[in-house]
Design an enzyme around this catalytic site. Structure first.
Site, short mmCIF file in Angstrom:
data_model
loop_
_atom_site.label_atom_id
_atom_site.label_comp_id
_atom_site.label_asym_id
_atom_site.label_seq_id
_atom_site.Cartn_x
_atom_site.Cartn_y
_atom_site.Cartn_z
N ARG A 178 27.37 40.75 44.55
CA ARG A 178 26.93 41.87 43.71
C ARG A 178 25.41 42.07 43.77
O ARG A 178 24.93 43.20 43.70
CB ARG A 178 27.36 41.64 42.26
CG ARG A 178 28.84 41.86 42.08
CD ARG A 178 29.27 41.56 40.69
NE ARG A 178 30.55 42.19 40.39
CZ ARG A 178 31.21 42.02 39.25
NH1 ARG A 178 30.71 41.25 38.31
NH2 ARG A 178 32.34 42.64 39.06
N LYS B 31 50.82 40.67 37.01
CA LYS B 31 51.63 41.47 36.09
C LYS B 31 51.82 42.92 36.51
O LYS B 31 50.91 43.54 37.08
CB LYS B 31 50.97 41.47 34.72
CG LYS B 31 51.01 40.10 34.08
CD LYS B 31 50.31 40.10 32.76
CE LYS B 31 50.50 38.77 32.06
NZ LYS B 31 49.77 38.72 30.80
N GLY C 105 38.80 40.96 42.39
CA GLY C 105 38.08 39.78 42.85
C GLY C 105 38.89 38.87 43.75
O GLY C 105 38.35 38.30 44.70
N GLY D 61 37.74 45.57 36.97
CA GLY D 61 38.26 46.50 35.96
C GLY D 61 37.93 47.95 36.29
O GLY D 61 38.78 48.84 36.18
#
Ligand code: AMP
Length: 391
Positions: A37, A198, A348, A371
């Site tokens: 980053r 999920k 990630g 996110g």
């Protein structure tokens, strides 16, 4: 077309520029362990220096809970950053207050001032208007280059933008172009490879992409819930009981577009050293769990991937933290990297698998935001982008 002004649209000569970057990087014993980053923010910072601007950098790090905590200090990041750029780099141990105002005032063109963690103040996450105004008072121009937090409306990325000209950095622009524009008008065939634990976290992604993709390739724990919805016994596999209804609806709505594994690696316990075997999909024996994709599934998915022109991948194909069950994810990384398609990777875990395999530079775009990239795939607006000035 990117609709917000960027740093290329405004005059930056001798301006004080407040840049919200995403320096939220993993640290171990006070040392940066992944600088992806930080490096991703350098093109914007270098551009500003070349324009003879004085650059103030702000970021959050972790979740200090609105108060100063040493383990969440950006000082080690500032020390690390200093070696990556040919400029004088200063650090101030707060992001607001008299000391910060003084340091910002004295900052010369071509110099960089790094502020302490914005989340050391509860006003940051509350998007307190006063904090937004105070941060803005430090500079002439605001640049948002923190894609990783663009899905949050905080003082340092949204509040501040009300007060001074607010434009996008080069990283934010690139992220939006790939995760937004490319995906809304993809070259076909377009496929989405989805994995991770999920179904519930990716329902909106499936809804948003269902009308656009040629295929969804589903792996990871997500696939288990679809298998359970089809009536298979899943043994001890991770299944989201509460998502069975929606999984049935998705299966009906997507029909032949949604492809599930045809064989899987199962284990007799959730551990690195568990006994394992590869079986065709069917009822899973009692007390066994699905842990990874099998070779036939990789072969089937691989053929579709090789014929595609645009690919988006988010989420691991199995419990890749255990080497015995990492093959699906690492093989997928290789197949995606070898494809000639435009390849866009978010999340990630998938990015880490590519990095570990040394294949990152074979991917068209690896997102710096987990996110935020999911929000983009859901087709949601990002507050951090919305707050910027239109072209
Ligand atoms: P997510 O945050 O939803 O992308 O999920 C990532 C996690 O999913 C990783 O920690 C994986 O270990 C986990 N995962 C992937 N496949 C499975 C599986 N078959 N059973 C349990 N967990 C899984």
């Amino acid at each position: 077309m990117f609709q917000k002004k960027t740093i290329k649209d405004i005059d930056l000569n001798e301006k004080k520029v407040f840049v919200r970057v995403d320096f939220n990087v993993p640290l171990k014993n006070g040392k940066v362990v992944d600088d992806t980053r930080i490096k991703a923010a350098i093109p914007t910072i270098q551009y500003l220096l070349n324009c003879n601007a004085a650059v103030i950098l702000a970021s959050h790090l972790g979740r200090p809970g609105g108060e100063p905590k040493e383990e969440f200090s950006l000082k080690p990041v500032a020390d690390y950053f200093e070696h990556l750029i040919d400029a004088r780099v200063l650090f101030v141990n707060d992001c607001m207050g008299a000391m910060v105002e003084e340091a910002a005032k004295n900052l010369q063109n071509g110099e960089i001032l790094i502020l302490e963690n914005t989340r050391f103040h509860p006003e940051e996450e509350a998007n307190d208007p006063l904090m937004g105004a105070k941060l803005a008072s430090l500079a002439d121009v605001f640049v948002n280059d923190a894609f990783g937090t663009a899905h949050r409306a905080h003082a340092s990325n949204v509040g501040i933008a009300k007060h001074i000209p607010a434009v996008s950095g080069l990283l934010l622009e690139r992220e939006i172009n790939y995760l937004g524009n490319t995906i809304s008008d993809p070259e076909k065939p377009f496929i989405a490879i989805l994995g991770g634990a999920k179904v519930s976290g990716k329902i909106n992604v499936i809804d948003n992409l269902a009308g656009k993709v040629d295929y969804f390739l589903i792996g990871g724990g997500m696939a288990n819930t679809f298998f359970a919805a089809q009536g298979y016994k899943m043994g001890d596999s991770l299944v989201e009981e509460e998502s069975l209804g929606i999984a049935k609806e998705i299966l009906k709505g997507t029909g032949k577009k949604l492809l599930l594994p045809i064989d899987v690696v199962i284990s007799d316990e959730f551990s690195a050293s568990a006994n394992n075997k590869t079986i065709p999909i069917g009822d899973i024996p009692e007390s066994w769990s699905i842990m990874d994709l099998g070779p036939l599934s990789l072969n089937k998915f691989g053929k579709i991937i090789r014929d595609s022109k645009t690919i988006v991948w988010n989420g691991p194909m199995g419990v890749f933290e255990f080497p015995a069950f990492a093959k699906g994810t690492f093989s997928m990384a290789k197949i995606v990297a070898e494809s000639n398609a435009v390849t866009i990777v978010g999340g990630g875990d998938s990015a880490a698998a590519l990095k570990e395999s040394g294949l990152s530079d074979k991917i068209t775009h690896i997102s710096t935001g987990g996110g935020a990239s999911l929000k983009m795939l859901e087709g949601s607006l990002l507050p951090g982008l919305e707050a910027l000035n239109d072209k």
